[in-house]
Design a protein around this motif. Sequence first.
Motif, PDB file in Angstrom:
ATOM      1  N   SER B 223       7.729   5.398   0.393  1.00 47.59           N
ATOM      2  CA  SER B 223       6.907   4.746   1.401  1.00 47.59           C
ATOM      3  C   SER B 223       7.215   3.262   1.485  1.00 47.59           C
ATOM      4  N   ASN B 224       7.203   2.727   2.666  1.00 46.88           N
ATOM      5  CA  ASN B 224       7.332   1.284   2.845  1.00 46.88           C
ATOM      6  C   ASN B 224       5.998   0.648   2.456  1.00 46.88           C
ATOM      7  N   MET B 225       6.111  -0.443   1.752  1.00 46.96           N
ATOM      8  CA  MET B 225       4.886  -1.118   1.325  1.00 46.96           C
ATOM      9  C   MET B 225       4.908  -2.562   1.806  1.00 46.96           C
ATOM     10  N   LEU B 226       3.721  -3.146   1.880  1.00 46.73           N
ATOM     11  CA  LEU B 226       3.596  -4.548   2.255  1.00 46.73           C
ATOM     12  C   LEU B 226       2.743  -5.228   1.189  1.00 46.73           C
ATOM     13  N   THR B 227       2.962  -6.498   1.031  1.00 49.16           N
ATOM     14  CA  THR B 227       2.046  -7.251   0.173  1.00 49.16           C
ATOM     15  C   THR B 227       1.345  -8.258   1.067  1.00 49.16           C
ATOM     16  N   PHE B 228       0.030  -8.407   0.832  1.00 46.88           N
ATOM     17  CA  PHE B 228      -0.756  -9.301   1.675  1.00 46.88           C
ATOM     18  C   PHE B 228      -1.187 -10.522   0.878  1.00 46.88           C
ATOM     19  N   GLU B 229      -1.425 -11.588   1.600  1.00 46.17           N
ATOM     20  CA  GLU B 229      -1.995 -12.776   0.972  1.00 46.17           C
ATOM     21  C   GLU B 229      -3.409 -12.465   0.498  1.00 46.17           C
ATOM     22  N   GLY B 230      -3.863 -13.262  -0.439  1.00 43.23           N
ATOM     23  CA  GLY B 230      -5.250 -13.136  -0.873  1.00 43.23           C
ATOM     24  C   GLY B 230      -5.373 -12.308  -2.137  1.00 43.23           C
TER      25      GLY B 230
END
Lengths: 338, 548, 418
Positions: B223-230
Motif C-alpha cells: 500500500s502507498n502510505m503518506l506521512t502527515f504533519e502534526g
Amino acid sequence: MSKEETSTLNPSSRQTVKFYQTGTFTVGNRLLDEEFRTVQATTERSNSLDSGHRACQGCGQALGARYALDAAMRATDNKIIAANATGCLEVFTTPYPETAWSIPWVHSLFGNVAAVASGIAAALKSKGDSTTRVIAQGGDGGTTDIGFGCLSGMFDRNDDVLYICYDNGGYMNTGVQRSSATPAAARTATTMPVGDNPGSSFNTGKYLPTIAMAHEIPYVATASVHDLHDLERKVEKAMTFRGARYIHINVPCPLGWGSQPAFTIKLSRMGVECGLVPLFEAENGQLTDSTKIRYRIPVEEYLKLQRRFAHVLKPHNTHQLDAIRAIAENNIKRFNLL
Amino acid sequence: MTVQHKPFAITLDVGSSHLNKTGSWRSMRPVYVDRLPPCNKTCPSGEDIQGWLSLAEEEDYEGAWRLLTRDNPFPAIMGRVCYHPCEGACNRGSLDLPVGINSVERFIGEQGLINNWQFEAAEDSGKKVMIIGAGPAGLSAAYHLRRFGHAVTIYEAAEKPGGMLRYGIPKYRLPREKLNAEIYRVENMGVEITLNHKIEDINTARKAGGFDAVLICVGAQKSNMLTFEGDADIPVLDALTVLRDTELEKPNQLIGRVVVYGGGNSAMDVARTAVRLGAQDVKVVSREDPDNMTAHKFEIIETMEEGSEVINLRTIKSVNGHEISLEIMKISEQHHSGQLRVVGTGEFETLEADVLVLAIGQNVDPVLFENSAAIELQEHTIKVDSIMQTTQDGIFAAGDAAPSQRSVTSALGHGKKSARAINAWLAGKVYQPAPQNEIASFDKMEPWYYSDAPRTVQPHLDAVRRKSGFAEVVGDLEPDHAKYEARRCMSCGNCFECDNCYGICPDNAIRKLGQGRGYEFKYDYCKGCGMCDTECPCGAINMIPEDI
Amino acid sequence: MLRQISGSIAVAEAIALCRPEVVPCYPITPQTHIVEHISTLVKSGQLKNCSYENVESEFASMSFCIGASAAGSRTYTATASQGLLFMMEAVYNASGLSLPIVMTLGNRSIGAPINIWNDHSDAMSVRDAGWIQLFVESNQQALDVHIQAFKLAEALSLPVMVNMDGFILTHAITRVDMPTQEQVDQFLPAFVARQKLDTDAPLSIGAMVGPDAFTEVRYLAHHKQKEALAVIEQQAAEFHEIFGRDSGGLIKSYFAEHSEIVFVAMGSVIGTMLELIEELRTEGHSVGILSLRSFRPFPANAICNALGNAKQAIIFEKSFAVGMGGVLASEIHMATAGNDLKISSVIGGLGGRTITKKSLGKIVECAMHGELDKEVFLDLEGTTVVKELRRQQEGQSSGPVAENILRDMGVVSASKTL
C-alpha cells in the motif's frame, strides 16, 4: 371477421409482445412465433413481383407492391388476381417480352383500373367463385387524378376489390410532374422551385384516404414500406372484409424525390416519424386506430434528405418550412399519432 | 387454352423477367461482414459477449456458459465484481441504456454452479508451468494453460487462494461460497495449488520443479502510505490491511469516527466495511470532485446510501490528536492548459476522527525480486514486453504486478493473454493476437428496429439491512429477466438473422439459406441500391465498389 | 315465337338468351331501354348467373367489361354517341387486349351541337379501333346478329359492336321472331376464354410493347380481322341452318349484281331504299342495293364482286369525315379500284333528319341522267347555307351559326337578336 382472427392482428398487441430484441419491427425474428413473423421473412412467400423487373434502384413502389401482394396471397391461399393502372409499376414490370409478375395480372389503361378490377370481381361473382379475390393497384396519379372517377364508382358500388394506391407524390413515370397527391412545396417538373412560393402550392391537393372514408366503405388504411408488419397486417385485415377496401401506401421514389436509393425505407420511416405521413385505419367511415410515432423527428430531418425540398430549407423560405411543420402538427392531432 | 393461342406480345408467361439480369446495373456491391462489437472489443478477457447473450436469449444456458467460460473461467465471480467496461461501450447505451451484460453473466454463472458444469482440460502437452500467486490473474492463466494441456502448479503465499478476490473484495460484494466454488472448478481441471508457500527465489524454484515457464502474478500488495504533519493520536491504517484483516476476522479497528482518505473503489470498500462493522460515523475524503473520483458511480451511490458521507475537494494537510486539518481544493480554471486540475485554495477546515484509513493505491513489493536480478522493475511494476514476457526468458508476468489497469477485470484478461503467450512460447513461437475486425460503431446500425426495452434493474438489498451485516447487496436476476436482458443485445456488427435484407430488397436479390446459415446475395439481380446496408439493424452489411 | 316489341326489348331478350355473365350499364339515349330491360331480367331472376352493375360512366362501363372479359366472362354492354366517345380509350384497349366483348351501339350523332337523333357519326368515330363492326337493317336482324356476335367474338377473341340505328330501330315496335333458349344454346356454346386471369395458370395480360414488336402486333390484328371475313360468313350460314333465317353475312345484295345503278348503304335506311327500288324495278329501271352488314372487317372483295356489273354506285352514308367527305365512299373507291364504276357519295340523315323515299328517288333520277355529283348532301337547305356563308363573308359578328340558321328558317324570332 371473427374476434379471434383480429386479436392477433391488433396493432396494440405488437407493442405488448414480450421483448424479442427487435420485437416486431424487423422483417423476421427467429425468436418470434411464426404468426408474428412477416410474410416476407418466409422462403415460401409468393414473390408476386419477382426479380428482373426494371424499377430504378431502391424503388419504393416495387417493394410496396411485393409486400402488399404477397401478404394478400398468404391471406387468400394464393387466390389473387391483380389489375394494374398504367404507370411505373406497370411499365417496369411488363415490358415485352418479360413479365415480373407471378400472379394473374392485367393492365388496361391509366384511369380505369378500379373499373377493370370491379369487372373482374363481377365475373368471379357470376361464376360463384368467392375464394378468388381481386386487387387493383395504381400510383397516386392513376388514383387521385385520372382514375378517381372509376375509384369513386368502385367505392360507391362497394365492389369486392381491394384498391392499393402506391403514393410517391407525383407522376414519376412521365418525368416527375405534379399530381394532386404531390406534397406542398415539393419540386416537380411542373411546380419548379422558382418565384415567391417555390414548388407545389400549399392548400391544394387531395388526400384520398379520407375521401375513401367519406364513401363509408368497409375498410380504409394507410401504410408505409418501412413498417412491414403494420403494412402486412393491414393488407391481411383488408382481406377479411368483403366489399370495397382502400389501402394507401407511402412509397418513396429516389428519382422523383431526389434521394439516395439506399434511403428509400429510411425516408419512408422518417416521413411517418415526423408526422407528415399518418398511418391509420378506418372502418365504415370511422377512424378506428392509428400507428403511433415511435421516435418523433423534426420535419426538416426528413426534408433535408430530399432534393425536391432543398429550397424549403433555405433561410428565405422559413415560411414554407413553418407551413410544413404545421401540416405535421395537424396530422398528429387529427390522427392521434403520439 | 394453349400457349400459342395467347395474343402475341400483349400476354406474357410468368417467370419471364428472370431473363433480365439487372445485376449489370450495379456500381456498388453489398457484402455480408462481421464487425467487432464494442463490448467484445472492450472486454479485457475478450469475451464473445454477443455470442453468449444470444445463446442465453434462446435459453441455452449451458451453451452460453461454455462460450462465456471459453474466455473467462469465473462468471459467477465476475458477474459480481467486474467493472464491466463492456457496458460502458455498449451501443444500446446510445439508444436507451446499455445491456446489463454483467447481470446476465452472473445469472449464467449461477446456472453453472447450480448444474455443476465442469471444465475439461486438453490432452497433456508434457509442458509444466509454474504460476506465482493464486489471485485472479494466476487462476485465469492456470485455467487457460490447462485448456492448452499444460501442467500447472500455483504457489500461493496466503492460506487460501483468490488473492484480491478474497482479501480485497468484501463479502457483501462477493459471497465466499461463490468464490470457492469457481476456484475449485479450476483446481478440478488438474491445477495444483500449493498454499502458504511464498516463492523467495524464482529461478531456483523453476529449476527445482522442472518448470518450462513461469508466470508471476503476485499482484500489487504494498500500500502507498503518506506521512502527515502534526502529532496524530489516532491509528493510521491502509485499506488493504483493513480489508484483509476483515476477511481473516481479526479484531476490528474501525471503531468510532472513521475517516477514509481516497476516492477510489478501495476507499468505498473500506467505508462500507466500516459501516457494517458498526463504526459510529464514516466519512470519505476525496481530493477530486464527484465527477472525477476513480470509484465507480454505483459504488459511491451505494456507499452514500448506507450512510457514509463523501467529502469532495479536500486534501489532508495535518493530523493533530483526533483533529484532521483539510485544505479546501478547487478545480483550476487553467487546468486545460496543462496545469494541475485540482489546486489548493489556502483555506482550511477540520474534521474529528478516531481512525484514519488511507486508500491511495498500491504497488508491487520489490522485495519479492531481490533474488531475481534478471527481472527488471519499472515504475513500481514488473517490466514486460508486448507478449507479457519479463526481461528474463520464459518468465512472464500478469495482473496487477505487470503494467495494467489494476482491476480484477484486467487481471483476468492478463491471465488469458499471458497463457496464450506462454503457450506460443512453449511451442517456440511468438504469440500473435488475431487481427480484429472493424468496430461495429453505432453509426453503422439502424436502431429504429430494436424494440423499446428498458433495462432490467437487479434487486438490491435495502440500505438498512445492508448496514447490519455482510449479506450480498445485489441480487440475482430472475430467469425471465435474464432472458429479457440478453435479448436487449443488438448484436452489433453480426447478423442475427432478422430477415431485413431478405425482406426489403426491392429486387428479391437475396436468398435465405435457412436458420443458422444466413443469406447470400443474388448478384444476377442485385442492382446495388444499398437499401440492405442502410436497413441492416446491426450493421452486418457493407457496400463495396464494383470492379467495372 | 312471334312478338310485337320494340327493337330495344328484342335485343335485350336476345342478349339474355345468350346467357351473359357480366353486364355493366350506363344510361345514354337511345340505347338505354336495352340495358333497362336487361336489368329487369336480372333483378327478376329470369336471367341467372349474371352480374349486372350500374357504373358511373361509359369509360367505367367498357373498363368493367375489360376486367370481366379478361376474367373469362361473357360480357355485354351498350352505348351510343357521346358515350362511345367517352369510353373511346377503353374501346381501343378492349380490342388491343383481344377481349371478346359484345356491345350494342344505338347509333346517334355526335355533338356539338348536341343532338340525340340517329346517324352513324359515332360508329365511324371508332372505325379504326380494331373492333368488328356489324350493321343491321331491321329489328329482327338486330336480334339475330347479337346472337351471332357472341359466337363471332368468342371464336376470334375480338370485341364485336352491333350497330343499330337509334330510335328508327331501337324505339320502333315491330314484329320479331324470338328464338327459343334451346336454339340459342345449340348455336352458342358456353364461353371458353382464349386467355383468362386464372390463379391456377397465371398470365400477365396487357404488356408494354415497344418498336421491336408493335408493328407485328398491329399486323396480326389486321390479319385476324381478315380471317374474320370467312368466319362471319360461315357462322351466318350456321345460324341460317339452326334458326331458319338468313340474318347475317358480310353483305346483303338486293339485285346489286344485276343492276346498273346500285345504292350502297348500311343500317335501317335499306328499308326505305327497298321500297323505292321495288317501285323503280317495276317501272323497268335497273336499280339495286348493296347492304353492308360488316363494316369492319371491310369486305372489299365481296363488295367488288357485288358491284361487278354496276355502272354507277351511289354510296349513301349517315356520316362523313368533315373536310374529306364520305368515309364509306372513299373505302369503296379503294375496294373497286380498277372497276369501270362511277361512284357518287351521298350524305344524308344527319342528326336524325328523315330520309324520304322521294328524296332518294330524286338522287336515282339524277344518276340515271348522269347528273349526280360526286358529292351530294341529301336535302341540304341551300338557301340557309348560302345566307350564312354570305354573312360570314361580310365579316359580321353575327352570333352562333346554328341560331342564324334557325332564324333564317323562321324557327327563332329575329327580334331576339340585336
